[in-house]
Design a protein around this motif. Structure first.
Motif, PDB file in Angstrom:
ATOM      1  N   UNK A   1     -10.414  -4.269  -2.890  1.00  0.00           N
ATOM      2  CA  UNK A   1     -10.119  -4.218  -4.328  1.00  0.00           C
ATOM      3  C   UNK A   1      -8.668  -4.525  -4.676  1.00  0.00           C
ATOM      4  N   UNK A   2      -8.004  -5.288  -3.833  1.00  0.00           N
ATOM      5  CA  UNK A   2      -6.673  -5.795  -4.175  1.00  0.00           C
ATOM      6  C   UNK A   2      -6.631  -7.268  -3.793  1.00  0.00           C
ATOM      7  N   UNK A   3      -5.756  -7.993  -4.429  1.00  0.00           N
ATOM      8  CA  UNK A   3      -5.674  -9.424  -4.133  1.00  0.00           C
ATOM      9  C   UNK A   3      -4.924  -9.656  -2.825  1.00  0.00           C
ATOM     10  N   UNK A   4      -5.190 -10.808  -2.251  1.00  0.00           N
ATOM     11  CA  UNK A   4      -4.479 -11.192  -1.034  1.00  0.00           C
ATOM     12  C   UNK A   4      -2.981 -11.278  -1.317  1.00  0.00           C
ATOM     13  N   UNK A   5      -2.632 -11.783  -2.484  1.00  0.00           N
ATOM     14  CA  UNK A   5      -1.220 -11.919  -2.848  1.00  0.00           C
ATOM     15  C   UNK A   5      -0.534 -10.557  -2.922  1.00  0.00           C
ATOM     16  N   UNK A   6      -1.228  -9.571  -3.455  1.00  0.00           N
ATOM     17  CA  UNK A   6      -0.658  -8.227  -3.550  1.00  0.00           C
ATOM     18  C   UNK A   6      -0.430  -7.648  -2.164  1.00  0.00           C
ATOM     19  N   UNK A   7      -1.407  -7.768  -1.291  1.00  0.00           N
ATOM     20  CA  UNK A   7      -1.259  -7.260   0.078  1.00  0.00           C
ATOM     21  C   UNK A   7      -0.104  -7.965   0.785  1.00  0.00           C
ATOM     22  N   UNK A   8      -0.050  -9.272   0.645  1.00  0.00           N
ATOM     23  CA  UNK A   8       0.999 -10.060   1.296  1.00  0.00           C
ATOM     24  C   UNK A   8       2.381  -9.704   0.748  1.00  0.00           C
ATOM     25  N   UNK A   9       2.482  -9.558  -0.551  1.00  0.00           N
ATOM     26  CA  UNK A   9       3.757  -9.211  -1.185  1.00  0.00           C
ATOM     27  C   UNK A   9       4.247  -7.838  -0.706  1.00  0.00           C
ATOM     28  N   UNK A  10       3.345  -6.872  -0.634  1.00  0.00           N
ATOM     29  CA  UNK A  10       3.732  -5.546  -0.144  1.00  0.00           C
ATOM     30  C   UNK A  10       4.145  -5.600   1.329  1.00  0.00           C
ATOM     31  N   UNK A  11       3.419  -6.369   2.125  1.00  0.00           N
ATOM     32  CA  UNK A  11       3.789  -6.513   3.535  1.00  0.00           C
ATOM     33  C   UNK A  11       5.229  -7.011   3.655  1.00  0.00           C
ATOM     34  N   UNK A  12       5.562  -8.049   2.907  1.00  0.00           N
ATOM     35  CA  UNK A  12       6.924  -8.587   2.980  1.00  0.00           C
ATOM     36  C   UNK A  12       7.954  -7.599   2.446  1.00  0.00           C
ATOM     37  N   UNK A  13       7.613  -6.914   1.389  1.00  0.00           N
ATOM     38  CA  UNK A  13       8.524  -5.916   0.831  1.00  0.00           C
ATOM     39  C   UNK A  13       8.768  -4.789   1.834  1.00  0.00           C
ATOM     40  N   UNK A  14       7.706  -4.316   2.454  1.00  0.00           N
ATOM     41  CA  UNK A  14       7.832  -3.237   3.430  1.00  0.00           C
ATOM     42  C   UNK A  14       8.575  -3.698   4.678  1.00  0.00           C
TER      43      UNK A  14
ATOM     44  N   UNK B   1      -6.107  -9.658  12.773  1.00  0.00           N
ATOM     45  CA  UNK B   1      -5.500 -10.969  13.025  1.00  0.00           C
ATOM     46  C   UNK B   1      -6.110 -12.062  12.146  1.00  0.00           C
ATOM     47  N   UNK B   2      -6.545 -11.674  10.955  1.00  0.00           N
ATOM     48  CA  UNK B   2      -7.079 -12.673  10.034  1.00  0.00           C
ATOM     49  C   UNK B   2      -5.962 -13.157   9.107  1.00  0.00           C
ATOM     50  N   UNK B   3      -6.218 -14.217   8.408  1.00  0.00           N
ATOM     51  CA  UNK B   3      -5.261 -14.730   7.431  1.00  0.00           C
ATOM     52  C   UNK B   3      -5.305 -13.851   6.182  1.00  0.00           C
ATOM     53  N   UNK B   4      -4.209 -13.817   5.455  1.00  0.00           N
ATOM     54  CA  UNK B   4      -4.160 -13.019   4.227  1.00  0.00           C
ATOM     55  C   UNK B   4      -5.278 -13.424   3.274  1.00  0.00           C
ATOM     56  N   UNK B   5      -5.569 -14.702   3.212  1.00  0.00           N
ATOM     57  CA  UNK B   5      -6.603 -15.190   2.286  1.00  0.00           C
ATOM     58  C   UNK B   5      -7.998 -14.721   2.682  1.00  0.00           C
ATOM     59  N   UNK B   6      -8.145 -14.167   3.885  1.00  0.00           N
ATOM     60  CA  UNK B   6      -9.444 -13.676   4.343  1.00  0.00           C
ATOM     61  C   UNK B   6      -9.619 -12.175   4.106  1.00  0.00           C
ATOM     62  N   UNK B   7      -8.688 -11.569   3.384  1.00  0.00           N
ATOM     63  CA  UNK B   7      -8.821 -10.143   3.071  1.00  0.00           C
ATOM     64  C   UNK B   7     -10.106  -9.930   2.274  1.00  0.00           C
ATOM     65  N   UNK B   8     -11.006  -9.091   2.772  1.00  0.00           N
ATOM     66  CA  UNK B   8     -12.282  -8.896   2.076  1.00  0.00           C
ATOM     67  C   UNK B   8     -12.100  -8.285   0.682  1.00  0.00           C
ATOM     68  N   UNK B   9     -12.923  -8.684  -0.257  1.00  0.00           N
ATOM     69  CA  UNK B   9     -12.838  -8.135  -1.614  1.00  0.00           C
ATOM     70  C   UNK B   9     -13.106  -6.632  -1.671  1.00  0.00           C
ATOM     71  N   UNK B  10     -13.692  -6.077  -0.634  1.00  0.00           N
ATOM     72  CA  UNK B  10     -13.981  -4.637  -0.612  1.00  0.00           C
ATOM     73  C   UNK B  10     -12.713  -3.791  -0.743  1.00  0.00           C
TER      74      UNK B  10
END
Length: 111
Positions: A55-68, A44-53
């Motif tokens: 190894x993908x950007x927050x934008x990439x994760x968010x974009x895939x979430x919306x696409x899926x 339940x964190x914000x996309x911008x809080x995705x940990x760097x561990x």
């Protein structure tokens, strides 16, 4: 994520398609992206809080979430979990799906 869960998720993911205009970066392994998206959804964190561990950007994760979400992944995953028995960790899958539908604003849709 367990291999059993990934074996249920992987066939449901839309295939990668390159951009018609070319360019962009090389595709990222879908399992890595899915794991990052699940982290954001279930923590339940914000996309911008995705940990760097991850190894993908927050934008990439968010974009895939919306696409899926647009492709209907979450409803298909819920149906698959209900039909798949214990091999796909149905309680965990349903938690992921519930979080995804809530985040996407489609929590009231039935699969």
């Amino acid at each position: 994520m367990t291999d059993e869960l990934w074996s249920v998720v992987a066939p449901l993911l839309p295939s990668f398609s390159s951009r018609p205009q070319g360019g962009g970066t090389a595709p990222i392994e879908a399992r890595t992206v899915f794991t990052a998206v699940v982290y954001v959804l279930t923590s339940d964190c914000a996309w911008r809080q995705l940990p760097p561990a991850f190894s993908i950007s927050q934008a990439t994760a968010h974009r895939h979430f919306h696409s899926w979400t647009k492709a209907g992944l979450w409803s298909r995953l819920r149906r698959s979990a209900r039909a798949g028995g214990d091999r796909c960790e149905p309680a965990w899958v349903l938690e992921i799906v519930t979080a995804a539908l809530a985040r996407s604003g489609t929590a009231d849709r039935k699969a």
